[in-house]
Scaffold this active site. Structure first.
Site, mmCIF file in Angstrom:
data_model
loop_
_atom_site.group_PDB
_atom_site.id
_atom_site.type_symbol
_atom_site.label_atom_id
_atom_site.label_comp_id
_atom_site.label_asym_id
_atom_site.label_seq_id
_atom_site.Cartn_x
_atom_site.Cartn_y
_atom_site.Cartn_z
ATOM 1 N N CYS A 394 7.070 -9.580 -25.386
ATOM 2 C CA CYS A 394 7.935 -8.400 -25.285
ATOM 3 C C CYS A 394 8.340 -7.908 -26.678
ATOM 4 O O CYS A 394 7.505 -7.347 -27.361
ATOM 5 C CB CYS A 394 9.118 -8.695 -24.368
ATOM 6 S SG CYS A 394 9.727 -7.213 -23.568
ATOM 7 N N HIS A 520 6.513 -10.634 -19.513
ATOM 8 C CA HIS A 520 7.049 -11.990 -19.718
ATOM 9 C C HIS A 520 6.255 -13.017 -18.903
ATOM 10 O O HIS A 520 6.623 -13.308 -17.764
ATOM 11 C CB HIS A 520 8.516 -12.040 -19.275
ATOM 12 C CG HIS A 520 9.426 -11.274 -20.164
ATOM 13 N ND1 HIS A 520 10.168 -11.860 -21.163
ATOM 14 C CD2 HIS A 520 9.711 -9.949 -20.221
ATOM 15 C CE1 HIS A 520 10.868 -10.935 -21.798
ATOM 16 N NE2 HIS A 520 10.614 -9.772 -21.234
ATOM 17 N N GLU A 522 6.288 -16.065 -19.152
ATOM 18 C CA GLU A 522 7.077 -17.296 -18.929
ATOM 19 C C GLU A 522 7.770 -17.325 -17.567
ATOM 20 O O GLU A 522 8.151 -18.385 -17.094
ATOM 21 C CB GLU A 522 8.091 -17.496 -20.066
ATOM 22 C CG GLU A 522 9.298 -16.560 -20.095
ATOM 23 C CD GLU A 522 9.044 -15.240 -20.821
ATOM 24 O OE1 GLU A 522 7.859 -14.846 -20.943
ATOM 25 O OE2 GLU A 522 10.022 -14.585 -21.232
HETATM 26 N N1 GLN Z 1 14.245 -4.616 -26.673
HETATM 27 C C1 GLN Z 1 12.902 -4.381 -26.255
HETATM 28 C C2 GLN Z 1 12.842 -3.331 -25.148
HETATM 29 O O1 GLN Z 1 13.803 -3.078 -24.465
HETATM 30 C C3 GLN Z 1 12.225 -5.667 -25.829
HETATM 31 C C4 GLN Z 1 12.865 -6.322 -24.663
HETATM 32 C C5 GLN Z 1 12.469 -7.767 -24.474
HETATM 33 O O2 GLN Z 1 12.012 -8.417 -25.418
HETATM 34 N N2 GLN Z 1 12.702 -8.309 -23.278
HETATM 35 O O3 GLN Z 1 11.800 -2.753 -24.934
#
Ligand code: GLN
Length: 555
Positions: A394, A520, A522
């Site tokens: 992310c 994600h 994970e």
């Molecule tokens: N802050 C970033 C976004 O909102 C990444 C979010 C994250 O790493 N879960 O796109």
């Protein structure tokens, strides 16, 4: 719609309800005990789901800082939930949903919404029965799907807390109404007093009394302890707390959480639960796969060291699912993985080599906001240039795009508009449908979305298929205007969401294992199915280590 016979049988299950409460202290591991119980019941052939009731007022933990609440776990249906749901899925492999995590805030919101609609027909709306009825409805919702024989409901907090009163009162009512279709497992602490050289049962007695004051007699008492409970201690707890000796279960500190189901099997927690719910005990308890996992976990053939770069590294629970997924990926490779934590705020151009040299792979963590961003970008540059395996998740993937833009494409000042809204090169930008959103709670791109993989990619070979589905939690994304220049200069856009044409994965063509994912992975790794990206990442780390060792030998 015509249902086949098997489906009808599956859908018609009548659920029994098991509540798991905690006493004496928080952090005793109610989540792990609940998940272990689920595993044992599954091993006996029952279908089980686990739910968490959280006593705080937030509607969900999505708006909570990791300092407050650790990781926020995201379900397939896009619910932002308590991290215990991660344990539930990792242990049971059965997907959870919004219905599996309910907070006091959500209960009150539902009741107040009904009141505004006039659904209470002029009556005074009160904690009992209206709030407790709403809690009951949320618990039974899972049972009423007809899919489960057991619904295990973990109640957050510790008995006696003001906040958990309505939940405990609901347990009292359900026990009264449902008789043996409902049981309570109470987890307490039996401390060892060094000065006295003894285990002490008094805190357990007091915590059961607190529960009794609220009208709930526990059926089973699970005692967290650092020393084995002898017969005398078990008898004493049974006698003072009105349970049979077989219902006093020792939960000794374990080396790893993955041993807990096996320890609970030895202590016959499942049998105690089946007995107290008048359920016939199936002859077979099959934990073969689980045992195999634990044996491999404890007998690795390799060792690697992975760096984890994030800004909450001092918090044990902030990257819970990532840490567990790394363990799963390690076990699949019969490899012990040491995780070395790096605070991204402390990384700079001068110390990066000293900090990261010698690592076998580095994972750059998700996150929000400006703090620690530059350290992440510096780390990624080092990993790219030195061909060290990299997994960016992310924000970690977004930082990889920023790094590439600045240092390979020469786009000075490139950034994400989350951090620098006036950047000349917004390689990461707010998603179109996010631009009008004002409320923060539950409004990100959340939950499972499809992704189509490029058949030449690393990811394709790790997943072994073209179409995948992964969970998301973000507002910003790769800016499609930069696709061409990225691709021309060595980036592989390895995965794209087919519905909205969003870039979900970037890889470097001239690098052995450089993978950044907008989603994600994970959240989907389980003991039964370790996530292919974590398996591949650890495998790449092992290969990197071997190559480095060969090089050193040849010098
Ligand atoms: N802050 C970033 C976004 O909102 C990444 C979010 C994250 O790493 N879960 O796109």
């Amino acid at each position: 719609m015509q249902l086949c016979q098997k489906q009808i049988v599956q859908m018609n299950k009548i659920a029994k309800y098991i509540f798991v409460t905690g006493g004496v202290s928080s952090s005793l591991g109610k989540g792990i005990i609940s998940a272990s119980l689920a595993k044992l019941l599954q091993g006996r052939g029952f279908s089980v789901t686990i739910q968490k009731l959280d006593p705080y007022i937030n509607i969900d933990p999505g708006t909570l800082n990791p300092y407050e609440h650790g990781e926020c776990y995201v379900t397939q249906d896009g619910a932002e939930t308590d991290l215990d749901l991660g344990h539930y899925e990792r242990f049971s492999s059965s997907p959870t949903s919004q219905a599996n995590n309910v907070t006091t805030g959500r209960i009150y919101q539902n009741v107040i919404n009904k009141e505004r609609k006039g659904e209470y027909l002029g009556t005074t709306v009160q904690v009992v029965p209206h709030i407790t009825d709403e809690i009951k409805r949320s618990v039974k919702l899972l049972g009423q799907t007809g899919q489960f024989e057991f619904v295990i409901t973990e109640i957050g907090g510790t008995v006696g807390d003001i906040e958990s009163f309505p939940f405990i009162e609901t347990v009292r009512q359900m026990k009264w109404e449902m008789g043996s279709s409902c049981a309570v497992v109470h987890l307490t602490l039996v401390p060892f007093l060094k000065a006295a050289g003894e285990l002490k049962t008094k805190p357990t007695q007091h915590s059961v009394k607190t529960l009794l004051e609220q009208g709930v007699q526990p059926d089973i008492i699970v005692c967290r302890t650092e020393k084995h409970l002898n017969e005398g201690i078990k008898n004493k707890i049974a006698q003072f707390c009105n349970v049979s000796k077989d219902a006093v279960i020792e939960s000794i500190d374990a080396e790893t959480i993955y041993e807990v189901p096996l320890l609970m099997r030895e202590e016959k927690l499942d049998i105690a639960v089946l007995n107290s719910t008048d359920t016939p005990i199936p002859a077979i308890l099959d934990l073969t796969n689980w045992e195999r996992f634990v044996t491999r976990l404890k007998n690795p053939k390799e060792e690697v060291t992975i760096g984890l770069v994030g800004k909450y590294v001092e918090l044990k629970d902030a990257y819970k699912s990532i840490n567990e997924s790394i363990i799963h990926g390690g076990v699949e490779n019969e490899c012990k993985v040491h995780v070395k934590l790096f605070h991204s705020e402390q990384l700079n151009d001068k110390n990066i080599e000293k900090k990261l040299a010698g690592l076998d792979g580095v994972l750059v963590a998700p996150g929000f906001g400006r703090r620690g961003i530059e350290g992440k970008i510096i780390a990624i540059r080092y990993l790219r240039e030195n061909k060290i395996p990299f997994l960016g998740i992310c924000l970690g993937m977004q930082c990889a795009c920023i790094e590439f833009s600045r240092n390979v494409l020469g786009l000075e000042g490139a950034h994400s508009t989350e951090i620098d809204p006036s950047t000349p090169y917004p390689v990461i930008d707010l998603m179109e449908d996010q631009k009008m959103i004002k409320n923060m709670g539950g409004t990100m791109r959340l939950g499972a979305y499809n992704c189509k993989l490029d058949s030449d990619s690393i990811c394709y070979s790790e997943y072994g298929k073209e179409f995948i589905s992964e969970r998301h939690r973000h507002r910003y994304e790769f800016n499609n205007e930069y696709r061409e220049i990225f691709e021309k200069n060595g980036v592989r856009l390895a995965g794209v969401n087919p519905e909205k044409d969003l870039v979900e994965i970037i890889e470097l063509k001239e690098h052995p294992w450089f993978v950044g994912v907008q989603f994600h992975p994970e959240y989907q790794s389980t003991v039964k199915n370790p996530h292919p990206l974590f398996v591949g990442f650890i495998k790449a780390a092992i290969e990197h280590k071997h190559a480095r060792e060969l090089l050193e030998m040849s010098r």
